[in-house]
Design a protein around this motif. Structure first.
Motif, PDB file in Angstrom:
ATOM      1  N   LYS A  34      66.302 193.090  55.897  1.00  0.00           N
ATOM      2  CA  LYS A  34      67.603 191.993  56.308  1.00  0.00           C
ATOM      3  C   LYS A  34      68.111 191.314  54.691  1.00  0.00           C
ATOM      4  N   LYS A  35      69.642 191.212  54.265  1.00  0.00           N
ATOM      5  CA  LYS A  35      69.611 190.721  53.306  1.00  0.00           C
ATOM      6  C   LYS A  35      69.955 189.565  53.656  1.00  0.00           C
ATOM      7  N   ASP A  36      69.813 188.809  52.644  1.00  0.00           N
ATOM      8  CA  ASP A  36      70.207 187.462  52.354  1.00  0.00           C
ATOM      9  C   ASP A  36      69.235 186.675  53.546  1.00  0.00           C
ATOM     10  N   THR A  37      68.233 186.626  53.291  1.00  0.00           N
ATOM     11  CA  THR A  37      67.330 186.541  53.941  1.00  0.00           C
ATOM     12  C   THR A  37      65.451 185.914  53.533  1.00  0.00           C
ATOM     13  N   THR A  38      65.243 185.567  53.832  1.00  0.00           N
ATOM     14  CA  THR A  38      63.380 184.943  53.373  1.00  0.00           C
ATOM     15  C   THR A  38      62.680 185.957  54.275  1.00  0.00           C
ATOM     16  N   TYR A  39      62.850 186.897  54.579  1.00  0.00           N
ATOM     17  CA  TYR A  39      62.074 187.815  56.390  1.00  0.00           C
ATOM     18  C   TYR A  39      60.628 188.314  54.937  1.00  0.00           C
ATOM     19  N   THR A  40      59.816 188.242  55.713  1.00  0.00           N
ATOM     20  CA  THR A  40      58.509 188.384  54.895  1.00  0.00           C
ATOM     21  C   THR A  40      57.660 189.477  56.577  1.00  0.00           C
ATOM     22  N   GLY A  41      56.743 190.729  55.914  1.00  0.00           N
ATOM     23  CA  GLY A  41      56.418 191.696  56.816  1.00  0.00           C
ATOM     24  C   GLY A  41      56.829 192.916  57.056  1.00  0.00           C
ATOM     25  N   GLN A  42      56.266 193.626  58.074  1.00  0.00           N
ATOM     26  CA  GLN A  42      56.834 194.864  57.578  1.00  0.00           C
ATOM     27  C   GLN A  42      58.221 195.778  57.692  1.00  0.00           C
ATOM     28  N   LEU A  43      58.773 196.705  56.918  1.00  0.00           N
ATOM     29  CA  LEU A  43      59.697 197.017  57.491  1.00  0.00           C
ATOM     30  C   LEU A  43      59.887 198.667  58.106  1.00  0.00           C
ATOM     31  N   SER A  44      60.901 198.735  58.382  1.00  0.00           N
ATOM     32  CA  SER A  44      61.200 199.730  58.832  1.00  0.00           C
ATOM     33  C   SER A  44      61.481 201.320  57.470  1.00  0.00           C
ATOM     34  N   ASN A  89      54.678 216.800  54.440  1.00  0.00           N
ATOM     35  CA  ASN A  89      54.289 216.962  55.931  1.00  0.00           C
ATOM     36  C   ASN A  89      53.878 215.167  55.463  1.00  0.00           C
ATOM     37  N   PRO A  90      55.043 213.948  55.738  1.00  0.00           N
ATOM     38  CA  PRO A  90      53.663 212.793  56.171  1.00  0.00           C
ATOM     39  C   PRO A  90      53.022 212.146  56.427  1.00  0.00           C
ATOM     40  N   GLU A  91      52.352 211.929  55.970  1.00  0.00           N
ATOM     41  CA  GLU A  91      50.787 211.224  56.943  1.00  0.00           C
ATOM     42  C   GLU A  91      50.908 209.884  57.430  1.00  0.00           C
ATOM     43  N   LEU A  92      51.453 208.920  56.452  1.00  0.00           N
ATOM     44  CA  LEU A  92      51.151 207.376  56.582  1.00  0.00           C
ATOM     45  C   LEU A  92      52.809 206.379  55.424  1.00  0.00           C
ATOM     46  N   THR A  93      53.631 206.468  55.656  1.00  0.00           N
ATOM     47  CA  THR A  93      54.365 205.204  55.131  1.00  0.00           C
ATOM     48  C   THR A  93      54.280 203.621  56.014  1.00  0.00           C
ATOM     49  N   TYR A  94      53.986 202.828  54.594  1.00  0.00           N
ATOM     50  CA  TYR A  94      53.872 201.447  54.509  1.00  0.00           C
ATOM     51  C   TYR A  94      54.675 201.045  53.900  1.00  0.00           C
ATOM     52  N   THR A  95      55.675 199.633  54.511  1.00  0.00           N
ATOM     53  CA  THR A  95      56.409 199.208  53.569  1.00  0.00           C
ATOM     54  C   THR A  95      56.530 197.460  53.978  1.00  0.00           C
ATOM     55  N   GLU A  96      55.875 196.561  52.941  1.00  0.00           N
ATOM     56  CA  GLU A  96      56.277 195.509  53.393  1.00  0.00           C
ATOM     57  C   GLU A  96      57.079 194.835  52.376  1.00  0.00           C
ATOM     58  N   ILE A  97      58.193 194.075  53.391  1.00  0.00           N
ATOM     59  CA  ILE A  97      58.258 192.375  51.912  1.00  0.00           C
ATOM     60  C   ILE A  97      57.915 191.379  51.791  1.00  0.00           C
ATOM     61  N   LYS A  98      56.984 191.123  51.287  1.00  0.00           N
ATOM     62  CA  LYS A  98      57.074 189.744  50.128  1.00  0.00           C
ATOM     63  C   LYS A  98      57.578 189.179  49.315  1.00  0.00           C
ATOM     64  N   ASN A  99      58.828 187.942  48.941  1.00  0.00           N
ATOM     65  CA  ASN A  99      59.022 187.073  48.281  1.00  0.00           C
ATOM     66  C   ASN A  99      60.322 188.300  47.604  1.00  0.00           C
ATOM     67  N   GLY A 100      61.081 188.752  48.487  1.00  0.00           N
ATOM     68  CA  GLY A 100      62.092 189.801  47.791  1.00  0.00           C
ATOM     69  C   GLY A 100      61.221 191.058  47.062  1.00  0.00           C
ATOM     70  N   ILE A 101      60.300 191.344  47.199  1.00  0.00           N
ATOM     71  CA  ILE A 101      59.514 192.905  46.632  1.00  0.00           C
ATOM     72  C   ILE A 101      58.842 193.302  47.958  1.00  0.00           C
ATOM     73  N   ILE A 102      58.727 194.007  47.630  1.00  0.00           N
ATOM     74  CA  ILE A 102      58.868 195.404  48.654  1.00  0.00           C
ATOM     75  C   ILE A 102      57.599 196.183  48.276  1.00  0.00           C
ATOM     76  N   ASN A 103      56.513 196.379  49.216  1.00  0.00           N
ATOM     77  CA  ASN A 103      55.862 196.812  48.271  1.00  0.00           C
ATOM     78  C   ASN A 103      55.441 198.583  49.100  1.00  0.00           C
ATOM     79  N   TYR A 104      55.014 199.445  48.754  1.00  0.00           N
ATOM     80  CA  TYR A 104      55.261 200.373  49.903  1.00  0.00           C
ATOM     81  C   TYR A 104      53.857 201.388  49.096  1.00  0.00           C
TER      82      TYR A 104
END
Length: 157
Positions: free
Chosen positions: A88-98, A113-128
């Motif tokens: 979501k743009k223009d928000t302060t959302y934190t949590g897991q992303l699709s 062949n993907p096994e695990l795909t994990y993405t999380e947003i926190k403070n405007g930075i996505i950790n994957y």
């Protein structure tokens, strides 16, 4: 470069196999007759497994202020592995992303062949964290599974 060379090698092997198969069919037709040849071809095709799946539109509808972005994980001459994610743009959302993995380019003789795909947003930075297997194939037969893992961060614009 290795992906391109392996793909070209696989295409060459496929052409060689098709030449052998058509030669064998001509010989089979000459020796066994038309009816036996038709039954033989139907039997050969019954062993082919495969499915055509188009999951690009997997039923997910973008909500208001949501944006789809791509981040390149691996970039070869003829093969690209990208992480696609929705946030979501223009928000302060934190949590897991699709998110999902997109494979594009010349994909002959290898696949992902993907096994695990994990993405999380926190403070405007996505950790994957993306893990999976890169499969090396020869005429559809898996010769080697190469485990791969991609970790990193993406700063949102």
């Amino acid at each position: 470069m290795i992906y391109l060379l392996w793909s070209l090698f696989n295409i060459g092997m496929l052409v060689w196999f098709l030449l052998i198969a058509f030669g064998a069919l001509k010989l089979f037709l000459k020796e066994m007759g038309m009816v036996s040849t038709i039954i033989f071809v139907i039997g050969i095709f019954s062993f082919i497994k495969g499915s055509v799946v188009n999951d690009q539109n997997s039923g997910y509808q973008l909500q208001k202020n949501e944006v789809v972005e791509k981040h390149n994980l691996e970039n070869a001459i003829s093969f690209h592995l990208d992480l696609s994610y929705v946030y979501k743009k223009d928000t302060t959302y934190t949590g897991q992303l699709s998110s999902k993995i997109l494979v594009t380019g010349l994909i002959s003789g290898h696949g992902w062949n993907p096994e695990l795909t994990y993405t999380e947003i926190k403070n405007g930075i996505i950790n994957y964290n993306v893990t999976g297997e890169h499969q090396w194939k020869l005429l559809g037969l898996v010769l080697y599974n190469q485990k791969q893992e991609f970790k990193g961060t993406i700063k949102l614009k």
